[in-house]
Design a protein around this motif. Sequence first.
Motif, PDB file in Angstrom:
ATOM      1  N   LEU A 150       0.838  -1.192   0.000  1.00 39.95           N
ATOM      2  CA  LEU A 150       0.000   0.000   0.000  1.00 39.95           C
ATOM      3  C   LEU A 150       0.875   1.244   0.000  1.00 39.95           C
ATOM      4  CD1 LEU A 150      -0.793  -1.850   2.862  1.00 39.95           C
ATOM      5  CD2 LEU A 150      -2.987  -0.897   2.240  1.00 39.95           C
ATOM      6  N   ASP A 151       0.321   2.366  -0.471  1.00 43.52           N
ATOM      7  CA  ASP A 151       0.984   3.633  -0.196  1.00 43.52           C
ATOM      8  C   ASP A 151       0.323   4.239   1.042  1.00 43.52           C
ATOM      9  OD1 ASP A 151      -1.382   4.970  -0.981  1.00 43.52           O
ATOM     10  OD2 ASP A 151      -0.619   5.454  -2.967  1.00 43.52           O
ATOM     11  N   ARG A 152       0.828   5.377   1.499  1.00 47.40           N
ATOM     12  CA  ARG A 152       0.319   5.944   2.743  1.00 47.40           C
ATOM     13  C   ARG A 152      -1.168   6.281   2.664  1.00 47.40           C
ATOM     14  NH1 ARG A 152       4.014   7.950   6.705  1.00 47.40           N
ATOM     15  NH2 ARG A 152       2.426   9.454   7.350  1.00 47.40           N
ATOM     16  N   ARG A 153      -1.618   6.790   1.522  1.00 48.75           N
ATOM     17  CA  ARG A 153      -3.041   7.142   1.397  1.00 48.75           C
ATOM     18  C   ARG A 153      -3.917   5.897   1.488  1.00 48.75           C
ATOM     19  NH1 ARG A 153      -3.958   9.666  -3.988  1.00 48.75           N
ATOM     20  NH2 ARG A 153      -2.473   8.043  -4.557  1.00 48.75           N
ATOM     21  N   GLU A 154      -3.469   4.815   0.869  1.00 45.41           N
ATOM     22  CA  GLU A 154      -4.231   3.567   0.917  1.00 45.41           C
ATOM     23  C   GLU A 154      -4.234   2.984   2.324  1.00 45.41           C
ATOM     24  OE1 GLU A 154      -2.965   2.650  -3.715  1.00 45.41           O
ATOM     25  OE2 GLU A 154      -1.910   1.691  -2.046  1.00 45.41           O
ATOM     26  N   ALA A 155      -3.092   3.071   3.000  1.00 48.05           N
ATOM     27  CA  ALA A 155      -3.011   2.565   4.372  1.00 48.05           C
ATOM     28  C   ALA A 155      -3.889   3.372   5.314  1.00 48.05           C
ATOM     29  CB  ALA A 155      -1.566   2.585   4.857  1.00 48.05           C
ATOM     30  N   ILE A 156      -3.922   4.696   5.131  1.00 49.14           N
ATOM     31  CA  ILE A 156      -4.782   5.555   5.949  1.00 49.14           C
ATOM     32  C   ILE A 156      -6.245   5.163   5.768  1.00 49.14           C
ATOM     33  CG2 ILE A 156      -5.684   7.920   6.085  1.00 49.14           C
ATOM     34  CD1 ILE A 156      -2.772   8.869   5.616  1.00 49.14           C
ATOM     35  N   ALA A 157      -6.639   4.907   4.516  1.00 47.42           N
ATOM     36  CA  ALA A 157      -8.019   4.521   4.244  1.00 47.42           C
ATOM     37  C   ALA A 157      -8.355   3.169   4.856  1.00 47.42           C
ATOM     38  CB  ALA A 157      -8.256   4.484   2.731  1.00 47.42           C
ATOM     39  N   LEU A 158      -7.410   2.254   4.819  1.00 45.76           N
ATOM     40  CA  LEU A 158      -7.662   0.884   5.272  1.00 45.76           C
ATOM     41  C   LEU A 158      -7.621   0.766   6.790  1.00 45.76           C
ATOM     42  CD1 LEU A 158      -8.254  -1.795   3.891  1.00 45.76           C
ATOM     43  CD2 LEU A 158      -5.815  -2.286   3.892  1.00 45.76           C
ATOM     44  N   ALA A 159      -6.742   1.523   7.434  1.00 46.83           N
ATOM     45  CA  ALA A 159      -6.547   1.393   8.883  1.00 46.83           C
ATOM     46  C   ALA A 159      -7.163   2.534   9.668  1.00 46.83           C
ATOM     47  CB  ALA A 159      -5.051   1.301   9.188  1.00 46.83           C
ATOM     48  N   ASP A 160      -7.872   3.458   8.984  1.00 47.86           N
ATOM     49  CA  ASP A 160      -8.538   4.576   9.650  1.00 47.86           C
ATOM     50  C   ASP A 160      -7.547   5.391  10.478  1.00 47.86           C
ATOM     51  OD1 ASP A 160     -10.652   6.230  10.286  1.00 47.86           O
ATOM     52  OD2 ASP A 160     -11.252   5.053  12.036  1.00 47.86           O
ATOM     53  N   LEU A 161      -6.478   5.824   9.834  1.00 46.38           N
ATOM     54  CA  LEU A 161      -5.420   6.577  10.493  1.00 46.38           C
ATOM     55  C   LEU A 161      -5.481   8.048  10.102  1.00 46.38           C
ATOM     56  CD1 LEU A 161      -2.505   4.084   9.799  1.00 46.38           C
ATOM     57  CD2 LEU A 161      -3.546   4.495  12.029  1.00 46.38           C
ATOM     58  N   GLY A 162      -4.837   8.899  10.906  1.00 45.36           N
ATOM     59  CA  GLY A 162      -4.720  10.305  10.566  1.00 45.36           C
ATOM     60  C   GLY A 162      -3.587  10.522   9.584  1.00 45.36           C
ATOM     61  N   ILE A 163      -3.627  11.645   8.881  1.00 45.83           N
ATOM     62  CA  ILE A 163      -2.632  11.911   7.852  1.00 45.83           C
ATOM     63  C   ILE A 163      -1.235  12.092   8.440  1.00 45.83           C
ATOM     64  CG2 ILE A 163      -2.927  14.434   7.871  1.00 45.83           C
ATOM     65  CD1 ILE A 163      -2.719  14.263   4.769  1.00 45.83           C
ATOM     66  N   ASP A 164      -1.147  12.438   9.722  1.00 46.57           N
ATOM     67  CA  ASP A 164       0.152  12.656  10.361  1.00 46.57           C
ATOM     68  C   ASP A 164       0.620  11.439  11.157  1.00 46.57           C
ATOM     69  OD1 ASP A 164       0.329  15.299   9.410  1.00 46.57           O
ATOM     70  OD2 ASP A 164      -0.918  16.027  11.069  1.00 46.57           O
ATOM     71  N   ALA A 165       0.021  10.275  10.921  1.00 45.01           N
ATOM     72  CA  ALA A 165       0.394   9.067  11.664  1.00 45.01           C
ATOM     73  C   ALA A 165       1.867   8.732  11.469  1.00 45.01           C
ATOM     74  CB  ALA A 165      -0.471   7.896  11.214  1.00 45.01           C
ATOM     75  N   ALA A 166       2.496   8.253  12.547  1.00 42.96           N
ATOM     76  CA  ALA A 166       3.899   7.856  12.494  1.00 42.96           C
ATOM     77  C   ALA A 166       4.027   6.440  11.935  1.00 42.96           C
ATOM     78  CB  ALA A 166       4.506   7.926  13.893  1.00 42.96           C
ATOM     79  N   GLU A 167       5.273   6.048  11.620  1.00 43.67           N
ATOM     80  CA  GLU A 167       5.501   4.721  11.049  1.00 43.67           C
ATOM     81  C   GLU A 167       4.914   3.618  11.920  1.00 43.67           C
ATOM     82  OE1 GLU A 167       9.732   4.792  10.671  1.00 43.67           O
ATOM     83  OE2 GLU A 167       9.648   5.264   8.544  1.00 43.67           O
ATOM     84  N   GLN A 168       5.181   3.690  13.233  1.00 43.10           N
ATOM     85  CA  GLN A 168       4.677   2.655  14.128  1.00 43.10           C
ATOM     86  C   GLN A 168       3.149   2.643  14.154  1.00 43.10           C
ATOM     87  OE1 GLN A 168       6.676   0.339  15.734  1.00 43.10           O
ATOM     88  NE2 GLN A 168       4.704  -0.664  16.057  1.00 43.10           N
ATOM     89  N   ASP A 169       2.529   3.831  14.006  1.00 47.32           N
ATOM     90  CA  ASP A 169       1.063   3.901  13.959  1.00 47.32           C
ATOM     91  C   ASP A 169       0.525   3.139  12.752  1.00 47.32           C
ATOM     92  OD1 ASP A 169       1.054   5.550  16.207  1.00 47.32           O
ATOM     93  OD2 ASP A 169       1.166   7.385  14.990  1.00 47.32           O
ATOM     94  N   PHE A 170       1.223   3.247  11.613  1.00 44.67           N
ATOM     95  CA  PHE A 170       0.785   2.515  10.426  1.00 44.67           C
ATOM     96  C   PHE A 170       0.855   1.013  10.664  1.00 44.67           C
ATOM     97  CE2 PHE A 170       1.378   6.542   8.238  1.00 44.67           C
ATOM     98  CZ  PHE A 170       0.357   6.506   7.295  1.00 44.67           C
ATOM     99  N   ALA A 171       1.965   0.541  11.215  1.00 44.08           N
ATOM    100  CA  ALA A 171       2.102  -0.889  11.492  1.00 44.08           C
ATOM    101  C   ALA A 171       1.033  -1.360  12.470  1.00 44.08           C
ATOM    102  CB  ALA A 171       3.499  -1.181  12.036  1.00 44.08           C
ATOM    103  N   ASP A 172       0.841  -0.618  13.550  1.00 41.70           N
ATOM    104  CA  ASP A 172      -0.143  -1.008  14.561  1.00 41.70           C
ATOM    105  C   ASP A 172      -1.563  -0.947  14.004  1.00 41.70           C
ATOM    106  OD1 ASP A 172       1.926  -1.339  16.343  1.00 41.70           O
ATOM    107  OD2 ASP A 172       1.623   0.592  17.350  1.00 41.70           O
ATOM    108  N   GLY A 173      -1.858   0.111  13.251  1.00 40.45           N
ATOM    109  CA  GLY A 173      -3.203   0.261  12.709  1.00 40.45           C
ATOM    110  C   GLY A 173      -3.553  -0.825  11.709  1.00 40.45           C
ATOM    111  N   LEU A 174      -2.612  -1.169  10.850  1.00 43.14           N
ATOM    112  CA  LEU A 174      -2.870  -2.227   9.866  1.00 43.14           C
ATOM    113  C   LEU A 174      -2.967  -3.588  10.530  1.00 43.14           C
ATOM    114  CD1 LEU A 174      -0.562  -0.911   7.016  1.00 43.14           C
ATOM    115  CD2 LEU A 174      -3.053  -1.075   6.945  1.00 43.14           C
ATOM    116  N   ARG A 175      -2.200  -3.789  11.591  1.00 42.56           N
ATOM    117  CA  ARG A 175      -2.337  -5.035  12.349  1.00 42.56           C
ATOM    118  C   ARG A 175      -3.722  -5.121  12.992  1.00 42.56           C
ATOM    119  NH1 ARG A 175       3.596  -4.386  14.610  1.00 42.56           N
ATOM    120  NH2 ARG A 175       4.722  -6.018  13.485  1.00 42.56           N
TER     121      ARG A 175
END
Length: 312
Positions: A187-212
């Motif tokens: 995924l790119d960041r926009r796709e990950a944000i959409a999939l994991a319901d994250l904010g645009i300023d999410a940190a790397e660890q937030d992306f990993a945790d959110g997708l998990r």
Amino acid sequence: MMKSPTILAVGGAYIERRGQVLGAFVPAASNPGTMREEVGGAVFNALRCAVRRGVSGSLLSVRGGDVLADTVARAIAAAGIADLSVVFLDRTTPSKTTIFDSNGALIVGLADMALYDLALAKQIRRAKVREAISTADAVLCDANLPSTALERLVTLAAGKPVFALAASPDKAARLTPVLGSLALAFLDRREAIALADLGIDAAEQDFADGLRRAGLKGGVVTADDGPVLGFNEAGAFSILPPKKVADGAADALAGATVAALLRGLTLRAALRDGVAAAMLAIESAGLVPVLTAADFADALALVPEPQKIGMT
């Protein structure tokens, strides 16, 4: 001699048109510019890159009965990929047209891909496709497939790794029902944000945790000119590419990473291969880089070692 890993890819193989305005963009007017046309599609681009890294591939897609369909068929054959696609004579071959300003910023995109929603789910029921899944070492798909088709695909591929590309932010949600069945999603960041319901300023660890939390066991998230994030059961890490990873370069990254994983590399090592392929894709005139052994080795030497992130 060791047998090459085999991949069945399912998803988009369509006409990509990329136009760029020369000079200042004037809305609601005819703008001078250039237009380039070639065959692309997330899963097709990734599969071509995997084949150039030593994998044997076959492709299931759908196309219309027009002249553009012949162009797509020739591109699949030229890539050395077995074509399992179905032609619908009364339909138009899917296409995507994007227009950029003189600085490379996107002005507008138009995707004519209704045929995928209409026909791909039914094609996965074909005996020939079930046989291809049973003989493949892995399945590669993109979110041009509707969710029903993705669910059927992962059911038939039970016991084999399934790798998925999100394709676009609006299509990323189609992966939701199958996230827990995927070996890895790209995924790119926009796709990950959409999939994991994250904010645009999410940190790397937030992306990993959110997708998990969304159910994904392993993933790769690209960020244009930022670090590439990778995570799986062994933890999360990042690689800062020497060059920007975007557009078709991300597809090349996915294909080379999957090829390396099927050769037995860890995700950390495999993603370095992916970043090297993405660097070459950026320099390539086409959507998929040539990937000669010498060029690939030179690019790989420039890729830094992964850096562990978070409490993993």
